[in-house]
Design an enzyme around this catalytic site. Structure first.
Site, PDB file in Angstrom:
ATOM      1  N   HIS A 155      97.238  45.944 106.952  1.00  0.00           N
ATOM      2  CA  HIS A 155      98.311  45.399 105.972  1.00  0.00           C
ATOM      3  C   HIS A 155      98.800  44.039 105.808  1.00  0.00           C
ATOM      4  CE1 HIS A 155      98.431  49.897 105.035  1.00  0.00           C
ATOM      5  NE2 HIS A 155      98.416  49.896 106.627  1.00  0.00           N
ATOM      6  N   SER A 276      95.324  16.737  97.671  1.00  0.00           N
ATOM      7  CA  SER A 276      95.952  17.083  96.351  1.00  0.00           C
ATOM      8  C   SER A 276      96.196  15.735  95.974  1.00  0.00           C
ATOM      9  CB  SER A 276      97.398  17.670  96.553  1.00  0.00           C
ATOM     10  OG  SER A 276      98.173  17.554  95.515  1.00  0.00           O
ATOM     11  N   LYS A 282      99.309  17.101 101.376  1.00  0.00           N
ATOM     12  CA  LYS A 282      98.441  18.454 101.451  1.00  0.00           C
ATOM     13  C   LYS A 282      97.028  18.188 102.014  1.00  0.00           C
ATOM     14  CE  LYS A 282      99.399  21.729  99.840  1.00  0.00           C
ATOM     15  NZ  LYS A 282      99.395  22.407  98.462  1.00  0.00           N
ATOM     16  N   GLU A 289      88.536  28.796 100.296  1.00  0.00           N
ATOM     17  CA  GLU A 289      88.969  29.199  99.004  1.00  0.00           C
ATOM     18  C   GLU A 289      87.867  29.324  98.046  1.00  0.00           C
ATOM     19  OE1 GLU A 289      92.670  27.329  97.453  1.00  0.00           O
ATOM     20  OE2 GLU A 289      92.735  26.303  99.380  1.00  0.00           O
TER      21      GLU A 289
END
Ligand code: ARG
Length: 459
Positions: A155, A276, A282, A289
């Protein structure tokens, strides 16, 4: 004039030509198409279906076209519709009228199935090799970092202490099943369609076994209608690739989480991250991803193909030409996914200090319950005792191990100081040497199994 133009009094419209031409994508089958034609032409000569000299001229012409195709030196023409007719036109332009004998005894229906089958078999073998190479990387890392611990999750909440190597080996065994699926696929789809003609079988003394042997098939398809109709091979391949991408997506998701400053377990190499355009600080785990994201289109490709084939009348209809692009797309993306995952893992830094620092004492709650069981408390009662300690600690903003010896004793724990001393992360994993568990012996046993699997896969 179209190769099939005899029956027609008028040209097809330009709109129709653009609509039905498949050469823009099926040129990817050029190598398989030409190789298949060489085997076909050789057989035609050997069987006396065409003259030996004609067969030899055709084969020589096809061989030069094959070289050009491999070098990428061919400009295919949309006017000639598909890869099969493009190759025939190229051949006839090169060797003259004798090239027109190539298509004797076959149809594009059995030809396209043969080409595509060869293509999928080649790509499955390449994808299999990429999978095996990823497995090697994963096993190397698991061996290299043997002994490092981390929290194991259910979980996405801390559950039990595990070895980092145990986590990695879960990937090894998952990928090994993806490889076995490809092996099943290669075994099941190993019959030559050529000789089936348009749908009723070739009318010439077509020596199918000879062609099958030259092209590396294990036999010939047993029914000509089935051979030109069925697309379960494409569906199965798509499904296998979708499952591979799905496997990768789950690890990618964990690695995205691990790359956050909240976890901090993993630092991807700059080479597999990006920045970014606005926020200068970033560093994003885009490689992971994209692996996660691209697994969606694999299912899309499977669905497109499934929907295309569902309810399609036997045997061949032109709809079936649409079976190729989804497969090409999945092949391309699965290969990239596997290469990126391997190289990203090889170059990543795993931050074991962070993993260790994040391990919460509550990871040992199950072990305390097990200790109570060993001292004679029924498991359900032991579960309750430990649960009450963890709950009480949480209410006080503490860990259950911070509660006083008295609190433990009054909750029902015997020999408290001994229990507290026993409860360590090392103790927890050392209790799990069961086959498949995270215990040190068990993890080493997994390495032995993994070595054997790799040896078998590489034979
Ligand atoms: N380009 C076609 C395909 O990929 C080849 C088979 C065409 N057959 C036909 N009868 N029109 O399916």
């Amino acid at each position: 004039m179209k190769l099939w133009g005899g029956r027609f009094a008028k040209e097809t419209s330009q709109l129709m030509d653009d609509f039905h031409s498949s050469i823009s994508f099926d040129s990817r089958l050029a190598v398989q198409d030409i190789t298949g034609s060489i085997a076909h032409a050789r057989m035609l000569g050997q069987q006396g279906i065409i003259a030996k000299e004609d067969s030899e001229k055709i084969i020589a012409g096809l061989k030069t076209i094959l070289e050009d195709a491999i070098m990428g030196n061919i400009e295919f023409s949309p006017h000639d519709e598909d890869i099969h007719m493009n190759v025939e036109v190229l051949l006839t332009n090169k060797i003259g009228a004798v090239g027109k004998k190539l298509h004797t005894g076959r149809s594009r229906n059995d030809q396209v199935c043969t080409d595509f089958k060869l293509y999928m078999r080649h790509r499955a073998t390449e994808i299999r090799a990429l999978e095996v190479s990823l497995m090697e990387t994963v096993l190397d890392l698991a061996k290299k970092y043997f002994g490092k611990m981390m929290p194991g999750y259910t979980h996405l909440q801390q559950a039990q202490p595990i070895y980092f190597s145990h986590y990695l080996m879960s990937m090894f065994f998952a990928v090994s099943r993806d490889v076995k699926r490809l092996d099943n696929f290669l075994e099941l789809h190993s019959e030559l369609p050529l000789g089936s003609g348009a749908m009723a079988g070739s009318a010439f003394p077509y020596h199918r076994a000879l062609v099958a042997k030259e092209l590396g098939f294990n036999g010939v398809s047993p029914n000509s209608i089935d051979a030109v109709s069925h697309r379960d091979m494409m569906l199965e391949f798509e499904a296998d690739l979708a499952i591979i991408a799905n496997t990768m997506s789950r690890y990618a998701e964990d690695f995205v989480n691990w790359s956050t400053s909240e976890f901090g377990y993993l630092t991807l190499h700059d080479a597999f991250s990006s920045g970014s355009s606005m926020m200068p600080q970033k560093k994003n785990p885009d490689s992971m991803e994209l692996i996660r994201g691209k697994s969606g289109r694999m299912l899309g490709n499977f669905s497109a193909l499934y929907t295309l084939v569902k309810g399609a009348p036997l045997s061949y209809s032109r709809d079936l030409q649409e079976d190729k692009e989804p497969v090409f797309d999945s092949v391309h993306n699965v290969k990239v996914i596997l290469r990126v995952m391997k190289e990203a893992l090889e170059s990543a830094r795993f931050n074991f200090d962070k993993m260790h620092a994040k391990m919460l004492p509550a990871l040992l709650a199950t072990d305390l319950a097990d200790l109570l069981v060993e001292s004679g408390v029924p498991f359900r009662d032991a579960h309750h005792v430990v649960g009450s300690l963890v709950g009480e600690a949480a209410r006080q903003g503490l860990e259950f191990t911070d509660l006083s010896d008295e609190a433990w004793a009054s909750a029902g724990v015997p020999n408290v100081s001994q229990m507290k001393k026993t409860l360590t992360f090392e103790y927890s994993v050392s209790r799990r040497n069961i086959e498949g568990g995270t215990g040190p012996k068990s993890v080493k046993q997994q390495f032995v199994k993994a070595d054997a699997i790799l040896k078998k896969f590489k034979k």
